[in-house]
Design a protein around this motif. Structure first.
Motif: not given
Length: 582
Positions: A431-454
């Motif tokens: 879902l992070a990919d389908r909704f275009g979710l991102e965060y900035i890592n230590e190197e200033g690059k974007t990554e996708r988060p992983v989701l845990i549903h519970r």
């Protein structure tokens, strides 16, 4: 007995039931008779004949009579034409035959004694001995193939065990289960209402039922806050496009309600909270320093359940979830997963549900899912790592995954050993990919988060139904809608009884007073029927001593107590969420 042997035993007994029915009512149309957990059933079209449990002795006698001639099961493979000819007057069997033939499956008939049926096989070797310990249990309506568009059939349930002792033990537990039935107790304790005037599966919680739900939710919010969750509120409807993006519209549509048109756009009542939580995450730039981000919501979602699937509080068409989505880095998944499991275990322990096992839900090649094999393997590996790090055992179940990822289900056992699917934890790389979710890592690059549903308790409605049956209505004092019932012996003691009630209310103790002109014995019996935690009896002696005479709900006399002492003790019991001792 191993599971396969039990399945064979139960399925063989379904044949025996059908054989008896066909001798008693020869014009009956047979359909299917599978083994199920703890027994079997067979669906019949009796046409004009009405079958009830009053017919069971006659059917059971016929089953015993037939069984004497059953030496074994003999199978034979048949061609499609022969099979269709054998069931020329049975459209149900013909439908199955056509379906099996189109799928390239072998068509087989199995015979024992004079009875033969279309069947894939799986029977006991010596039915005459193996099937002796059976019992018919109930009769119900069931739509053919589970669709309300089809004819309603008559389903007869039964059970069978290898020994009479096992059958007797099972029937004893069934009797206990009937006493604990949440539908019966819910009505007697005035907890909830289901009425056709509102609609099937639409639950109305009455004041006492609402107290139980509120106490559960208060516990949840308190514990989640300790664990770093942030709580949100989201609407009950949203644009259809949200659920197209999430994949629900394509892969979960049969559980969703039809779109509604608002301002020339299509909207849906939500079946899940996921898309809304995705949008909250996406509403601002995110840094790796914010992760894991735990977003929680106690929210009601709406899912279509077929009429035949609805059952009291256990299966409804709106469910309230202790729902949350954890947005984290892939390196954080294992520890976050363990944190969720520990939280779930804590909650279950509070309710005395310590006996449970874990089931890992995996994809089935027959179903549609998001993503590819590589992504699914990563998600499965993360769950297995977490389970193994905790040193836990688990079983695997193909076909029980969510459409966006594998999940771990918690199967609890209640006070009389029945199993209930309760909470679930899911790992999602999609879902992070389908909704275009991102965060900035230590190197200033974007990554996708992983989701845990519970959802640790599943749905609140279902969990409340389980609790009613688990406690047989004898809720722990902290959860009980009425913690104290004051019983004045006569009208002249009412004024003092009311003063006691005010003192207890001021200490946040839930209290009622029985002001009826009934005998004390009648008031005690009624309070016990209402399953209040404590009865406080007041009369002349209590007024003189400024005390109350206390009885526990099971009737145990706890003696005379000063109001302050009783208040102090019950507040400790409530605060520590002690389980009932009766």
């Amino acid at each position: 007995m191993e599971d396969n042997n039990l399945d064979n035993l139960r399925h063989s007994c379904a044949h025996l039931l059908a054989a008896a029915v066909m001798e008693l009512w020869p014009k009956t149309l047979r359909t299917i008779g599978p083994s199920i957990e703890n027994g079997f059933y067979y669906d019949f079209d009796f046409e004009e004949v009405k079958i009830s449990e009053e017919d069971f002795p006659k059917i059971e006698d016929k089953m015993h009579e037939i069984l004497n001639s059953w030496e074994g099961f003999v199978g034979r493979e048949v061609l499609k034409e022969e099979a269709l000819n054998a069931y020329s007057d049975n459209d149900y069997k013909k439908e199955l035959i056509e379906e099996f033939a189109d799928d390239g499956q072998k068509l087989t008939f199995y015979k024992s004694g004079n009875y033969e049926d279309l069947c894939r096989g799986g029977h006991v070797e010596n039915p005459k001995e193996a099937l002796k310990n059976f019992k018919l249990l109930s009769v119900a309506g069931a739509y053919w193939r589970g669709s309300e568009k089809n004819k309603m059939l008559t389903r007869i349930y039964g059970t069978v065990f290898p020994s009479q002792e096992e059958l007797d033990e099972y029937l004893k537990n069934q009797d206990e289960a009937k006493k604990r039935d949440h539908r019966k107790l819910g009505r007697e304790l005035n907890l909830y209402l289901l009425t056709d005037e509102v609609g099937p599966g639409l639950l109305l919680l009455k004041p006492k039922g609402s107290i139980i739900r509120r106490e559960i939710e208060n516990l949840i919010i308190t514990e989640q806050t300790k664990r770093g969750y942030q709580h949100v509120y989201t609407p009950h409807i949203g644009r259809k496009k949200l659920w197209e993006t999430s994949g629900h519209w394509d892969l979960y549509r049969d559980k969703m309600y039809a779109p509604m048109k608002i301002d020339d756009e299509q909207y849906l009542v939500k079946p899940m909270n996921c898309p809304f939580h995705m949008m909250i995450y996406k509403s601002q730039p995110r840094s790796y320093r914010e992760l894991p981000l735990r977003i929680a919501e106690i929210a009601t979602v709406y899912r279509y359940e077929k009429p035949g699937e609805l059952s009291g509080m256990l299966r409804v068409r709106h469910i309230t979830q202790d729902d949350a989505h954890i947005f984290c880095r892939e390196s954080q998944v294992v520890d976050e997963f363990i944190g969720v499991f520990d939280y779930m275990s804590f909650l279950l322990k509070v309710f005395g549900l310590n006996n449970f096992y874990l089931r890992l839900g995996l994809r089935s090649p027959k179903e549609k899912y998001l993503g590819n094999d590589e992504v699914w393997k990563r998600a499965e590996d993360e769950i297995v790592k977490a389970i193994e790090k905790k040193g836990l055992k688990y079983t695997k179940s193909e076909g029980d995954a969510a459409f966006y990822g594998p999940k771990l289900d918690v199967i609890i056992k209640d006070a009389i050993g029945r199993e209930w699917q309760c909470g679930t934890i899911q790992v999602d790389f999609m879902l992070a990919d389908r909704f275009g979710l991102e965060y900035i890592n230590e190197e200033g690059k974007t990554e996708r988060p992983v989701l845990i549903h519970r959802a640790p308790l599943g749905s609140t409605e279902r969990f409340m139904g389980i609790l009613i049956e688990h406690f047989a209505g004898n809720f722990p004092t902290w959860l009980n809608p009425v913690q104290v019932k004051i019983l004045p012996i006569s009208e002249k003691h009412l004024e003092y009884a009311r003063s006691v009630m005010e003192k207890l209310k001021n200490e946040n103790i839930r209290v009622e007073i029985d002001e009826r002109s009934e005998t004390l014995g009648a008031k005690i019996r009624d309070a016990q029927m209402e399953k209040v935690s404590y009865m406080a009896i007041v009369g002349d002696k209590e007024i003189e001593n400024q005390s109350i005479s206390v009885r526990a709900r099971a009737g145990k006399d706890l003696g005379s107590q000063k109001i302050e002492d009783f208040t102090s003790n019950i507040k400790v019991e409530i605060g520590e969420k002690k389980l009932p001792q009766e």
